[in-house]
Design a protein around this motif. Structure first.
Motif, PDB file in Angstrom:
ATOM      1  N   THR A  19      27.765  30.449  36.176  1.00  0.00           N
ATOM      2  CA  THR A  19      29.052  30.787  36.798  1.00  0.00           C
ATOM      3  C   THR A  19      30.228  30.129  36.087  1.00  0.00           C
ATOM      4  O   THR A  19      31.335  30.090  36.614  1.00  0.00           O
ATOM      5  N   GLU A  20      29.997  29.634  34.869  1.00  0.00           N
ATOM      6  CA  GLU A  20      31.076  29.105  34.042  1.00  0.00           C
ATOM      7  C   GLU A  20      32.173  30.165  33.919  1.00  0.00           C
ATOM      8  O   GLU A  20      31.893  31.370  33.944  1.00  0.00           O
ATOM      9  N   ASN A  21      33.411  29.747  33.768  1.00  0.00           N
ATOM     10  CA  ASN A  21      34.551  30.661  33.612  1.00  0.00           C
ATOM     11  C   ASN A  21      34.706  31.612  34.801  1.00  0.00           C
ATOM     12  O   ASN A  21      35.145  32.744  34.650  1.00  0.00           O
ATOM     13  N   ASP A  22      34.307  31.142  35.984  1.00  0.00           N
ATOM     14  CA  ASP A  22      34.415  31.937  37.214  1.00  0.00           C
ATOM     15  C   ASP A  22      33.633  33.247  37.145  1.00  0.00           C
ATOM     16  O   ASP A  22      34.002  34.239  37.772  1.00  0.00           O
ATOM     17  N   SER A  23      32.549  33.269  36.387  1.00  0.00           N
ATOM     18  CA  SER A  23      31.708  34.467  36.302  1.00  0.00           C
ATOM     19  C   SER A  23      31.030  34.718  37.638  1.00  0.00           C
ATOM     20  O   SER A  23      30.653  33.785  38.343  1.00  0.00           O
ATOM     21  N   ASN A  24      30.866  36.007  37.970  1.00  0.00           N
ATOM     22  CA  ASN A  24      30.185  36.406  39.196  1.00  0.00           C
ATOM     23  C   ASN A  24      28.724  36.665  38.906  1.00  0.00           C
ATOM     24  O   ASN A  24      28.376  37.166  37.837  1.00  0.00           O
ATOM     25  N   THR A  50      39.793  39.208  30.390  1.00  0.00           N
ATOM     26  CA  THR A  50      38.956  38.287  31.152  1.00  0.00           C
ATOM     27  C   THR A  50      38.463  37.192  30.209  1.00  0.00           C
ATOM     28  O   THR A  50      38.540  37.322  28.988  1.00  0.00           O
ATOM     29  N   ASP A  59      28.224  31.343  29.619  1.00  0.00           N
ATOM     30  CA  ASP A  59      28.216  32.465  30.563  1.00  0.00           C
ATOM     31  C   ASP A  59      28.220  33.835  29.909  1.00  0.00           C
ATOM     32  O   ASP A  59      28.084  34.837  30.608  1.00  0.00           O
ATOM     33  N   ASN A 148      44.796  26.624  33.947  1.00  0.00           N
ATOM     34  CA  ASN A 148      44.483  26.867  35.358  1.00  0.00           C
ATOM     35  C   ASN A 148      44.763  28.317  35.773  1.00  0.00           C
ATOM     36  O   ASN A 148      44.417  28.719  36.881  1.00  0.00           O
ATOM     37  N   GLY A 151      41.385  33.572  33.514  1.00  0.00           N
ATOM     38  CA  GLY A 151      40.441  34.332  34.323  1.00  0.00           C
ATOM     39  C   GLY A 151      40.692  35.818  34.189  1.00  0.00           C
ATOM     40  O   GLY A 151      39.856  36.550  33.684  1.00  0.00           O
TER      41      GLY A 151
END
Length: 160
Positions: A19-24, A50, A59, A148, A151
């Motif tokens: 789930t690194e880099n806000d991966s789903n 992305t 990821d 921050n 994404g």
């Protein structure tokens, strides 16, 4: 752009979805839309940028499709949705990405697969949308986006 079908999600084996880099991660039984094509390419193709890691164990899943290699996230590289990838026709081609009032040249090294996902080859992540430019950290830095806010970012891109 019409979808070409749906894929049923499967739950990844324990610890197999990064789930690194806000991966789903895929969800058991959830239906995911798949696409064979992408919107037409123009001098100002609209897309969603992305964040993806192209390094081994990160990821991004497996090695890049263009060369079966991993790439440093310090290099401006991208993967494109299936339709834009053109069956490897854009491998090693440069594209110009514009967003956040800046532009950067990046090299296409991979496909962000819009037709498959939820398997080990795709790090148990859902299929990509058909309008995705999945970019390394170097691209985000070159565009001057604060970390921050990394994404998703609406961008335009064109062939260099």
């Amino acid at each position: 752009m019409k979808s070409t079908g749906r894929l049923t999600g499967t739950e990844p084996p324990q610890g197999q979805c990064n789930t690194e880099n806000d991966s789903n991660c895929c969800e058991q039984g959830k239906m995911y839309t798949i696409y064979d094509c992408s919107p037409p390419v123009s001098s100002q193709t609209q897309a969603l940028l992305t964040l993806n890691s192209f390094e081994e164990g990160a990821d991004g899943g497996g090695a890049s499709e263009c060369d079966n290699q991993y790439h440093s996230d310090d290099t401006p590289v991208v993967s494109l949705s299936r339709g834009w990838f053109e069956h490897q026709g854009r491998c090693y081609k440069n594209i110009i990405i514009s967003g956040n009032s800046r532009s950067v040249v990046a090299t296409v090294v991979d496909q962000c697969d819009s037709t498959t996902g939820c398997d080990s080859d795709h790090d148990y992540q859902p299929p990509c949308g058909n309008y995705i430019v999945d970019a390394s950290r170097a691209v985000w830095e070159a565009l001057g986006v604060p970390q921050n806010d990394w994404g998703q970012l609406p961008i335009v891109w064109s062939d260099a």
